[in-house]
Design an enzyme around this catalytic site. Structure first.
Site, PDB file in Angstrom:
ATOM      1  N   HIS A 164      10.956  23.825  16.819  1.00 37.71           N
ATOM      2  CA  HIS A 164      10.369  23.482  15.362  1.00 37.71           C
ATOM      3  C   HIS A 164       8.967  24.203  15.172  1.00 37.71           C
ATOM      4  O   HIS A 164       8.561  24.434  14.496  1.00 37.71           O
ATOM      5  CB  HIS A 164      10.753  22.079  15.445  1.00 37.71           C
ATOM      6  CG  HIS A 164      11.794  21.135  15.249  1.00 37.71           C
ATOM      7  ND1 HIS A 164      11.902  21.321  13.865  1.00 37.71           N
ATOM      8  CD2 HIS A 164      12.355  20.503  15.903  1.00 37.71           C
ATOM      9  CE1 HIS A 164      13.184  20.542  13.857  1.00 37.71           C
ATOM     10  NE2 HIS A 164      13.213  21.010  15.005  1.00 37.71           N
ATOM     11  N   ASP A 372       2.237  28.622  12.698  1.00 32.10           N
ATOM     12  CA  ASP A 372       3.357  27.670  11.926  1.00 32.10           C
ATOM     13  C   ASP A 372       4.217  27.901  12.556  1.00 32.10           C
ATOM     14  O   ASP A 372       5.080  29.179  12.173  1.00 32.10           O
ATOM     15  CB  ASP A 372       2.709  27.140  10.784  1.00 32.10           C
ATOM     16  CG  ASP A 372       2.834  25.805  10.209  1.00 32.10           C
ATOM     17  OD1 ASP A 372       3.781  24.722  11.480  1.00 32.10           O
ATOM     18  OD2 ASP A 372       2.497  25.344   9.483  1.00 32.10           O
TER      19      ASP A 372
END
Length: 476
Positions: A164, A372
Protein backbone atom coordinates in the site's frame (compact mmCIF):
# COMPACT_ATOMS: atom_id res chain seq x y z
CA UNK A 1 -18.56 -6.38 -8.27
CA UNK A 2 -19.86 -9.85 -9.10
CA UNK A 3 -20.55 -12.25 -6.26
CA UNK A 4 -19.06 -15.74 -6.23
CA UNK A 5 -20.72 -18.90 -5.05
CA UNK A 6 -19.57 -20.22 -1.69
CA UNK A 7 -18.35 -23.24 -3.64
CA UNK A 8 -15.67 -21.03 -5.22
CA UNK A 9 -12.22 -20.75 -3.62
CA UNK A 10 -12.37 -18.93 -0.31
CA UNK A 11 -10.57 -15.61 0.02
CA UNK A 12 -8.20 -15.35 2.99
CA UNK A 13 -7.07 -11.79 3.73
CA UNK A 14 -4.07 -11.20 6.00
CA UNK A 15 -3.20 -7.70 7.25
CA UNK A 16 -1.63 -6.21 10.35
CA UNK A 17 -4.97 -4.89 11.58
CA UNK A 18 -8.36 -6.29 10.69
CA UNK A 19 -11.87 -4.85 10.65
CA UNK A 20 -15.43 -6.14 10.65
CA UNK A 21 -16.38 -5.91 6.94
CA UNK A 22 -20.04 -5.33 7.91
CA UNK A 23 -19.14 -1.91 9.29
CA UNK A 24 -18.52 0.59 6.49
CA UNK A 25 -16.78 2.94 8.91
CA UNK A 26 -14.07 0.29 9.16
CA UNK A 27 -12.14 2.01 6.37
CA UNK A 28 -11.22 1.57 2.72
CA UNK A 29 -9.74 -1.93 2.86
CA UNK A 30 -12.80 -3.34 4.67
CA UNK A 31 -15.13 -1.65 2.16
CA UNK A 32 -13.13 -3.05 -0.75
CA UNK A 33 -12.94 -6.59 0.56
CA UNK A 34 -16.39 -6.93 2.16
CA UNK A 35 -18.08 -8.04 -1.05
CA UNK A 36 -15.71 -10.86 -1.93
CA UNK A 37 -15.12 -11.94 1.69
CA UNK A 38 -18.87 -12.22 2.27
CA UNK A 39 -19.54 -14.04 -0.99
CA UNK A 40 -16.83 -16.67 -0.42
CA UNK A 41 -17.36 -17.08 3.34
CA UNK A 42 -13.87 -15.66 3.68
CA UNK A 43 -11.33 -15.46 6.50
CA UNK A 44 -9.60 -12.26 7.66
CA UNK A 45 -6.49 -12.82 9.76
CA UNK A 46 -4.23 -10.36 11.59
CA UNK A 47 -3.05 -8.84 14.84
CA UNK A 48 -5.77 -8.42 17.48
CA UNK A 49 -4.54 -4.98 18.53
CA UNK A 50 -3.92 -6.45 22.01
CA UNK A 51 -0.60 -6.81 23.81
CA UNK A 52 -0.37 -9.84 26.09
CA UNK A 53 2.35 -9.23 28.66
CA UNK A 54 2.09 -12.85 29.86
CA UNK A 55 2.88 -14.42 26.47
CA UNK A 56 6.46 -15.53 25.69
CA UNK A 57 8.21 -14.16 22.59
CA UNK A 58 6.98 -15.69 19.34
CA UNK A 59 3.72 -16.84 20.87
CA UNK A 60 0.20 -15.42 21.16
CA UNK A 61 -3.39 -16.53 21.62
CA UNK A 62 -5.65 -16.86 18.58
CA UNK A 63 -9.20 -15.49 18.80
CA UNK A 64 -11.76 -16.55 16.19
CA UNK A 65 -15.11 -14.78 15.81
CA UNK A 66 -17.80 -14.82 13.15
CA UNK A 67 -18.90 -11.60 11.41
CA UNK A 68 -21.82 -12.72 9.27
CA UNK A 69 -20.38 -15.16 6.74
CA UNK A 70 -16.81 -13.93 7.36
CA UNK A 71 -14.50 -15.49 9.95
CA UNK A 72 -12.22 -13.04 11.80
CA UNK A 73 -9.09 -14.59 13.33
CA UNK A 74 -6.69 -12.50 15.39
CA UNK A 75 -3.46 -13.11 17.29
CA UNK A 76 -2.26 -11.32 20.43
CA UNK A 77 1.38 -10.21 20.55
CA UNK A 78 3.69 -9.93 23.53
CA UNK A 79 5.19 -6.50 24.23
CA UNK A 80 8.68 -7.34 22.91
CA UNK A 81 7.28 -8.77 19.65
CA UNK A 82 4.96 -5.82 19.10
CA UNK A 83 7.67 -3.26 19.78
CA UNK A 84 10.29 -4.83 17.52
CA UNK A 85 7.95 -5.98 14.71
CA UNK A 86 5.52 -3.04 14.54
CA UNK A 87 7.16 0.01 16.13
CA UNK A 88 10.72 -1.08 15.40
CA UNK A 89 11.12 -2.70 12.00
CA UNK A 90 7.84 -1.91 10.19
CA UNK A 91 7.60 1.72 11.27
CA UNK A 92 11.20 2.49 12.30
CA UNK A 93 12.92 0.98 9.24
CA UNK A 94 10.56 0.10 6.38
CA UNK A 95 8.21 3.11 6.61
CA UNK A 96 10.94 5.79 6.46
CA UNK A 97 13.04 3.99 3.82
CA UNK A 98 10.04 3.24 1.60
CA UNK A 99 9.17 6.97 1.86
CA UNK A 100 12.76 7.86 0.84
CA UNK A 101 13.81 9.03 4.34
CA UNK A 102 17.00 7.08 5.02
CA UNK A 103 17.96 9.73 7.57
CA UNK A 104 15.04 8.72 9.83
CA UNK A 105 15.56 4.93 9.67
CA UNK A 106 16.87 3.13 12.76
CA UNK A 107 19.00 0.40 11.17
CA UNK A 108 21.06 -0.53 14.21
CA UNK A 109 18.49 -1.59 16.78
CA UNK A 110 18.22 -5.25 15.74
CA UNK A 111 14.44 -5.05 15.13
CA UNK A 112 14.61 -7.45 12.20
CA UNK A 113 14.61 -10.54 14.47
CA UNK A 114 11.27 -9.50 15.97
CA UNK A 115 9.86 -8.76 12.51
CA UNK A 116 10.78 -12.26 11.34
CA UNK A 117 9.52 -13.82 14.58
CA UNK A 118 6.06 -12.26 14.25
CA UNK A 119 5.78 -13.25 10.60
CA UNK A 120 6.68 -16.81 11.61
CA UNK A 121 4.06 -16.66 14.38
CA UNK A 122 1.39 -15.46 11.95
CA UNK A 123 2.29 -18.27 9.52
CA UNK A 124 2.18 -20.89 12.28
CA UNK A 125 -1.23 -19.70 13.53
CA UNK A 126 -2.73 -19.24 10.07
CA UNK A 127 -1.72 -22.64 8.62
CA UNK A 128 -4.27 -24.77 10.59
CA UNK A 129 -7.07 -22.42 9.51
CA UNK A 130 -6.37 -22.80 5.77
CA UNK A 131 -8.23 -24.96 3.24
CA UNK A 132 -6.47 -26.54 0.24
CA UNK A 133 -8.11 -24.32 -2.39
CA UNK A 134 -7.92 -21.00 -0.49
CA UNK A 135 -6.63 -17.90 -2.24
CA UNK A 136 -4.53 -15.83 0.19
CA UNK A 137 -4.13 -12.06 -0.13
CA UNK A 138 -1.50 -10.48 2.15
CA UNK A 139 -1.41 -6.71 2.70
CA UNK A 140 1.36 -4.23 3.28
CA UNK A 141 4.91 -3.79 4.51
CA UNK A 142 4.37 -5.38 7.94
CA UNK A 143 4.02 -8.83 6.31
CA UNK A 144 6.49 -8.97 3.40
CA UNK A 145 8.05 -12.33 4.51
CA UNK A 146 4.73 -14.03 5.38
CA UNK A 147 4.45 -16.09 2.18
CA UNK A 148 8.01 -17.40 2.60
CA UNK A 149 7.16 -18.50 6.17
CA UNK A 150 3.94 -20.16 4.95
CA UNK A 151 5.83 -21.94 2.13
CA UNK A 152 8.37 -23.21 4.68
CA UNK A 153 5.46 -24.83 6.55
CA UNK A 154 4.22 -26.52 3.38
CA UNK A 155 1.63 -24.01 2.13
CA UNK A 156 0.93 -24.57 -1.60
CA UNK A 157 -2.03 -22.24 -2.03
CA UNK A 158 -1.86 -19.23 -4.30
CA UNK A 159 -0.66 -16.17 -2.37
CA UNK A 160 -0.77 -12.55 -3.49
CA UNK A 161 0.78 -9.49 -1.85
CA UNK A 162 -0.19 -5.83 -2.16
CA UNK A 163 2.10 -3.01 -1.04
CA UNK A 164 0.00 0.00 0.00
CA UNK A 165 2.99 2.34 0.45
CA UNK A 166 5.58 3.37 -2.19
CA UNK A 167 8.52 1.19 -3.19
CA UNK A 168 11.68 3.33 -3.41
CA UNK A 169 14.29 3.23 -6.19
CA UNK A 170 16.80 0.35 -6.12
CA UNK A 171 19.69 2.22 -4.47
CA UNK A 172 17.50 3.49 -1.63
CA UNK A 173 16.03 0.00 -1.12
CA UNK A 174 19.56 -1.43 -1.12
CA UNK A 175 20.43 0.74 1.90
CA UNK A 176 18.36 -1.54 4.16
CA UNK A 177 20.56 -4.14 5.88
CA UNK A 178 19.11 -7.45 4.70
CA UNK A 179 17.36 -5.87 1.68
CA UNK A 180 18.16 -8.97 -0.39
CA UNK A 181 16.33 -11.12 2.19
CA UNK A 182 13.22 -8.93 1.93
CA UNK A 183 13.05 -9.04 -1.87
CA UNK A 184 13.82 -12.77 -1.96
CA UNK A 185 10.83 -13.16 0.36
CA UNK A 186 8.61 -11.46 -2.25
CA UNK A 187 9.41 -14.27 -4.67
CA UNK A 188 7.47 -16.68 -2.43
CA UNK A 189 4.30 -14.92 -3.66
CA UNK A 190 2.59 -15.68 -6.94
CA UNK A 191 1.54 -12.07 -7.55
CA UNK A 192 2.84 -8.79 -6.10
CA UNK A 193 0.84 -5.60 -6.60
CA UNK A 194 2.01 -1.99 -6.36
CA UNK A 195 0.12 1.31 -6.31
CA UNK A 196 1.83 2.86 -9.33
CA UNK A 197 3.85 2.23 -12.47
CA UNK A 198 6.74 4.10 -10.79
CA UNK A 199 6.77 1.55 -7.93
CA UNK A 200 6.65 -1.31 -10.44
CA UNK A 201 9.60 0.10 -12.36
CA UNK A 202 11.58 0.45 -9.11
CA UNK A 203 10.85 -3.22 -8.37
CA UNK A 204 11.91 -4.27 -11.89
CA UNK A 205 15.11 -2.22 -11.61
CA UNK A 206 15.97 -3.73 -8.23
CA UNK A 207 15.34 -7.41 -9.09
CA UNK A 208 17.24 -7.07 -12.38
CA UNK A 209 20.29 -5.35 -10.87
CA UNK A 210 20.46 -6.92 -7.41
CA UNK A 211 18.82 -10.34 -7.76
CA UNK A 212 19.88 -10.90 -11.41
CA UNK A 213 16.25 -11.76 -12.19
CA UNK A 214 15.30 -12.58 -15.77
CA UNK A 215 12.18 -10.98 -17.19
CA UNK A 216 10.52 -13.97 -18.84
CA UNK A 217 7.58 -11.98 -20.24
CA UNK A 218 5.79 -8.71 -19.50
CA UNK A 219 5.16 -8.41 -15.74
CA UNK A 220 6.88 -11.75 -14.98
CA UNK A 221 10.34 -12.18 -13.45
CA UNK A 222 12.30 -15.29 -12.54
CA UNK A 223 14.78 -15.50 -9.63
CA UNK A 224 15.54 -17.82 -6.70
CA UNK A 225 14.02 -20.75 -8.64
CA UNK A 226 10.58 -19.08 -8.74
CA UNK A 227 8.63 -17.03 -11.26
CA UNK A 228 6.76 -14.04 -9.88
CA UNK A 229 4.14 -11.85 -11.51
CA UNK A 230 4.19 -8.16 -10.53
CA UNK A 231 2.00 -5.29 -11.71
CA UNK A 232 0.48 -1.96 -10.73
CA UNK A 233 -3.05 -2.00 -9.27
CA UNK A 234 -3.83 1.56 -8.14
CA UNK A 235 -6.28 1.45 -5.25
CA UNK A 236 -9.53 3.33 -5.71
CA UNK A 237 -12.43 4.78 -3.78
CA UNK A 238 -15.92 3.41 -3.14
CA UNK A 239 -17.46 6.27 -5.14
CA UNK A 240 -21.09 5.47 -4.32
CA UNK A 241 -20.35 5.17 -0.60
CA UNK A 242 -18.49 8.49 -0.49
CA UNK A 243 -21.16 10.25 -2.58
CA UNK A 244 -23.81 9.00 -0.14
CA UNK A 245 -21.67 10.30 2.73
CA UNK A 246 -21.43 13.70 1.02
CA UNK A 247 -25.22 14.07 0.93
CA UNK A 248 -25.90 12.50 4.33
CA UNK A 249 -26.97 14.79 7.24
CA UNK A 250 -23.52 15.15 8.83
CA UNK A 251 -21.84 15.95 5.51
CA UNK A 252 -24.58 18.43 4.54
CA UNK A 253 -24.47 20.07 7.96
CA UNK A 254 -20.70 20.58 7.74
CA UNK A 255 -21.06 22.01 4.22
CA UNK A 256 -23.74 24.51 5.28
CA UNK A 257 -21.80 25.58 8.36
CA UNK A 258 -18.56 26.13 6.42
CA UNK A 259 -20.36 28.05 3.65
CA UNK A 260 -22.02 30.27 6.23
CA UNK A 261 -18.87 30.78 8.33
CA UNK A 262 -16.66 31.56 5.30
CA UNK A 263 -19.20 33.20 3.00
CA UNK A 264 -16.73 36.02 2.19
CA UNK A 265 -13.66 33.77 1.87
CA UNK A 266 -12.23 31.18 -0.48
CA UNK A 267 -11.51 28.02 1.46
CA UNK A 268 -8.51 25.77 0.93
CA UNK A 269 -8.45 22.41 2.68
CA UNK A 270 -5.79 19.89 3.66
CA UNK A 271 -6.58 16.64 5.50
CA UNK A 272 -3.60 14.49 6.50
CA UNK A 273 -2.10 12.39 9.22
CA UNK A 274 0.68 14.25 10.98
CA UNK A 275 3.48 12.38 9.24
CA UNK A 276 6.79 13.56 7.80
CA UNK A 277 5.85 12.01 4.44
CA UNK A 278 2.87 14.36 3.99
CA UNK A 279 4.83 17.55 3.29
CA UNK A 280 2.89 19.69 5.76
CA UNK A 281 5.64 22.24 6.61
CA UNK A 282 6.37 22.64 2.88
CA UNK A 283 2.63 23.25 2.27
CA UNK A 284 2.56 25.93 4.97
CA UNK A 285 5.58 27.69 3.46
CA UNK A 286 3.90 27.64 0.04
CA UNK A 287 0.74 29.16 1.57
CA UNK A 288 2.84 31.84 3.29
CA UNK A 289 4.52 32.58 -0.06
CA UNK A 290 1.05 32.86 -1.67
CA UNK A 291 0.01 35.50 0.87
CA UNK A 292 3.30 37.31 0.46
CA UNK A 293 3.46 37.36 -3.35
CA UNK A 294 -0.26 37.56 -4.25
CA UNK A 295 -1.82 40.35 -2.13
CA UNK A 296 -5.29 39.52 -3.54
CA UNK A 297 -5.20 36.28 -1.49
CA UNK A 298 -4.92 38.26 1.74
CA UNK A 299 -8.14 38.66 3.69
CA UNK A 300 -9.65 36.26 1.15
CA UNK A 301 -8.03 32.80 1.24
CA UNK A 302 -8.36 30.68 4.39
CA UNK A 303 -6.56 27.35 4.73
CA UNK A 304 -8.23 24.75 6.95
CA UNK A 305 -5.51 22.20 7.76
CA UNK A 306 -6.46 19.06 9.67
CA UNK A 307 -3.43 17.09 10.87
CA UNK A 308 -4.64 14.07 12.81
CA UNK A 309 -2.31 12.63 15.48
CA UNK A 310 -0.05 9.80 14.39
CA UNK A 311 2.60 7.78 16.29
CA UNK A 312 3.43 10.62 18.64
CA UNK A 313 5.86 8.55 20.70
CA UNK A 314 8.40 8.88 17.88
CA UNK A 315 10.79 11.84 17.95
CA UNK A 316 10.36 12.71 14.27
CA UNK A 317 6.64 13.33 14.86
CA UNK A 318 7.26 15.64 17.80
CA UNK A 319 9.66 17.63 15.61
CA UNK A 320 7.05 18.09 12.88
CA UNK A 321 4.35 18.94 15.44
CA UNK A 322 6.46 21.78 16.83
CA UNK A 323 7.37 22.98 13.33
CA UNK A 324 3.70 23.06 12.26
CA UNK A 325 2.64 24.99 15.37
CA UNK A 326 5.43 27.50 14.79
CA UNK A 327 4.65 27.96 11.07
CA UNK A 328 0.89 28.33 11.57
CA UNK A 329 1.43 30.78 14.43
CA UNK A 330 3.84 32.93 12.42
CA UNK A 331 1.55 33.02 9.33
CA UNK A 332 -1.43 34.07 11.44
CA UNK A 333 0.66 36.59 13.37
CA UNK A 334 2.19 38.17 10.26
CA UNK A 335 -0.79 38.17 7.92
CA UNK A 336 -3.94 37.83 10.05
CA UNK A 337 -6.52 40.58 10.62
CA UNK A 338 -8.99 41.00 13.47
CA UNK A 339 -11.69 39.44 11.29
CA UNK A 340 -9.52 36.99 9.27
CA UNK A 341 -7.31 34.11 10.32
CA UNK A 342 -5.30 32.81 7.33
CA UNK A 343 -4.74 29.29 8.77
CA UNK A 344 -7.15 27.24 10.83
CA UNK A 345 -4.96 24.41 12.10
CA UNK A 346 -6.56 21.43 13.87
CA UNK A 347 -4.27 18.82 15.41
CA UNK A 348 -7.00 16.25 15.89
CA UNK A 349 -9.08 13.73 13.98
CA UNK A 350 -12.29 14.89 12.30
CA UNK A 351 -15.05 12.29 11.85
CA UNK A 352 -15.04 10.82 8.33
CA UNK A 353 -18.77 11.57 7.93
CA UNK A 354 -18.03 15.32 8.23
CA UNK A 355 -15.12 15.49 5.79
CA UNK A 356 -17.15 15.45 2.52
CA UNK A 357 -18.95 18.63 3.61
CA UNK A 358 -15.60 20.33 4.27
CA UNK A 359 -14.25 19.22 0.89
CA UNK A 360 -17.39 20.40 -0.94
CA UNK A 361 -17.24 23.85 0.68
CA UNK A 362 -13.59 24.31 -0.41
CA UNK A 363 -12.42 26.01 -3.58
CA UNK A 364 -9.02 24.26 -3.45
CA UNK A 365 -7.92 20.85 -2.12
CA UNK A 366 -4.23 20.63 -1.17
CA UNK A 367 -2.80 17.10 -1.36
CA UNK A 368 0.95 17.71 -1.47
CA UNK A 369 2.86 14.81 0.12
CA UNK A 370 6.60 14.49 -0.37
CA UNK A 371 5.91 10.82 -1.10
CA UNK A 372 2.74 8.73 -0.91
CA UNK A 373 1.69 5.30 -2.14
CA UNK A 374 -1.66 6.55 -3.45
CA UNK A 375 -3.46 9.15 -1.25
CA UNK A 376 -7.21 8.65 -1.34
CA UNK A 377 -7.91 12.14 0.06
CA UNK A 378 -7.18 13.39 -3.48
CA UNK A 379 -9.97 11.18 -4.84
CA UNK A 380 -12.33 11.96 -1.95
CA UNK A 381 -11.95 15.71 -2.56
CA UNK A 382 -12.92 15.34 -6.23
CA UNK A 383 -15.90 13.04 -5.54
CA UNK A 384 -17.31 15.42 -2.89
CA UNK A 385 -17.40 18.42 -5.28
CA UNK A 386 -20.51 19.96 -6.80
CA UNK A 387 -20.05 19.17 -10.52
CA UNK A 388 -21.72 22.50 -11.43
CA UNK A 389 -19.24 24.54 -9.35
CA UNK A 390 -16.32 22.25 -8.48
CA UNK A 391 -13.20 23.06 -6.51
CA UNK A 392 -9.68 22.48 -7.89
CA UNK A 393 -7.25 19.80 -6.71
CA UNK A 394 -3.61 20.78 -6.24
CA UNK A 395 -1.74 17.46 -6.15
CA UNK A 396 1.87 16.48 -5.54
CA UNK A 397 3.49 14.73 -8.46
CA UNK A 398 5.04 12.41 -5.85
CA UNK A 399 1.69 10.93 -4.77
CA UNK A 400 0.75 7.66 -6.48
CA UNK A 401 -2.58 9.31 -7.38
CA UNK A 402 -0.76 11.70 -9.74
CA UNK A 403 -0.34 8.92 -12.35
CA UNK A 404 -4.13 8.67 -12.72
CA UNK A 405 -5.16 12.25 -11.92
CA UNK A 406 -3.42 14.25 -14.65
CA UNK A 407 -6.18 16.89 -14.74
CA UNK A 408 -5.31 18.05 -11.23
CA UNK A 409 -2.74 20.87 -10.92
CA UNK A 410 0.40 18.79 -10.36
CA UNK A 411 3.12 20.38 -8.22
CA UNK A 412 6.55 19.69 -6.80
CA UNK A 413 6.02 20.22 -3.03
CA UNK A 414 9.72 21.03 -2.59
CA UNK A 415 9.23 24.04 -4.89
CA UNK A 416 7.66 26.67 -2.61
CA UNK A 417 7.27 29.31 -5.31
CA UNK A 418 5.87 26.86 -7.89
CA UNK A 419 3.35 25.43 -5.42
CA UNK A 420 2.21 28.93 -4.42
CA UNK A 421 1.72 29.82 -8.12
CA UNK A 422 -0.38 26.65 -8.63
CA UNK A 423 -2.55 27.51 -5.60
CA UNK A 424 -3.10 31.02 -7.01
CA UNK A 425 -4.02 29.49 -10.38
CA UNK A 426 -6.51 27.18 -8.62
CA UNK A 427 -8.08 30.09 -6.68
CA UNK A 428 -8.57 32.12 -9.86
CA UNK A 429 -9.49 29.31 -12.30
CA UNK A 430 -12.59 30.07 -14.42
CA UNK A 431 -15.70 27.92 -13.95
CA UNK A 432 -15.58 26.26 -17.38
CA UNK A 433 -12.03 24.97 -16.84
CA UNK A 434 -12.87 23.78 -13.32
CA UNK A 435 -15.86 21.82 -14.64
CA UNK A 436 -13.82 20.27 -17.46
CA UNK A 437 -11.02 19.14 -15.16
CA UNK A 438 -13.51 17.76 -12.63
CA UNK A 439 -15.40 15.80 -15.28
CA UNK A 440 -12.22 14.11 -16.55
CA UNK A 441 -11.05 13.29 -13.01
CA UNK A 442 -14.43 11.78 -12.11
CA UNK A 443 -14.36 9.49 -15.16
CA UNK A 444 -11.04 8.00 -14.04
CA UNK A 445 -12.08 7.73 -10.39
CA UNK A 446 -15.32 5.93 -11.36
CA UNK A 447 -13.61 3.61 -13.86
CA UNK A 448 -10.83 2.55 -11.48
CA UNK A 449 -12.77 2.45 -8.22
CA UNK A 450 -12.12 0.26 -5.20
CA UNK A 451 -14.18 -2.61 -6.62
CA UNK A 452 -12.18 -2.51 -9.87
CA UNK A 453 -8.99 -2.63 -7.78
CA UNK A 454 -10.13 -5.65 -5.78
CA UNK A 455 -11.53 -7.48 -8.79
CA UNK A 456 -8.52 -6.90 -11.04
CA UNK A 457 -6.00 -7.99 -8.39
CA UNK A 458 -7.92 -11.17 -7.54
CA UNK A 459 -8.48 -12.00 -11.22
CA UNK A 460 -4.72 -11.70 -11.81
CA UNK A 461 -3.99 -13.82 -8.73
CA UNK A 462 -6.38 -16.57 -9.83
CA UNK A 463 -4.59 -16.71 -13.18
CA UNK A 464 -1.08 -16.47 -11.75
CA UNK A 465 0.87 -19.61 -12.59
CA UNK A 466 1.72 -20.96 -9.18
CA UNK A 467 5.00 -22.91 -9.17
CA UNK A 468 4.88 -24.29 -5.66
CA UNK A 469 4.58 -28.02 -6.02
CA UNK A 470 7.94 -29.63 -6.43
CA UNK A 471 9.78 -26.35 -5.69
CA UNK A 472 11.80 -26.56 -2.50
CA UNK A 473 11.33 -23.43 -0.41
CA UNK A 474 13.99 -23.03 2.21
CA UNK A 475 13.22 -20.98 5.30
CA UNK A 476 14.78 -17.57 4.76
Amino acid sequence: MGHRDLGQPRLVVVSNRIADPRKTAAGGLAVALADVLNSTGGLWFGWSGKIDDEAPQGEGKVHVTQAGSVKLATVDLCRADHDSYYLGYANGVLWPVFHYRLDLADFDAGYIAGYRRVNQLFAKKLMPLLRPDDIIWVHDYHLIPLAAELRALGCTQRIGFFLHIPLPPPLILAAIPGHDWLIRALFAYDLVGFQSQADLSHFAGYVTAEAHAQQVEEHRWRAFGRTLEANAFPIGLDVEEFTTLTHAPEGRDMYERMRSEYSRRKLLVGVDRLDYSKGLPQRMRAFRHLLDKYPEARNSATLVQIASPSREDVEAYNDILKEMESLCGSINGNFGELDWMPVRYLHRTVARARLPGLYRASRVGLVTPLRDGMNLVAKEFVVAQNPEDPGVLVLSRFAGAAEQMREALLVNPYDTEGTAAAIQLALSMPLEERRERHEHLMKTIRRQDVHWWCQSFLAALEKAQAEVKGTPWLRL
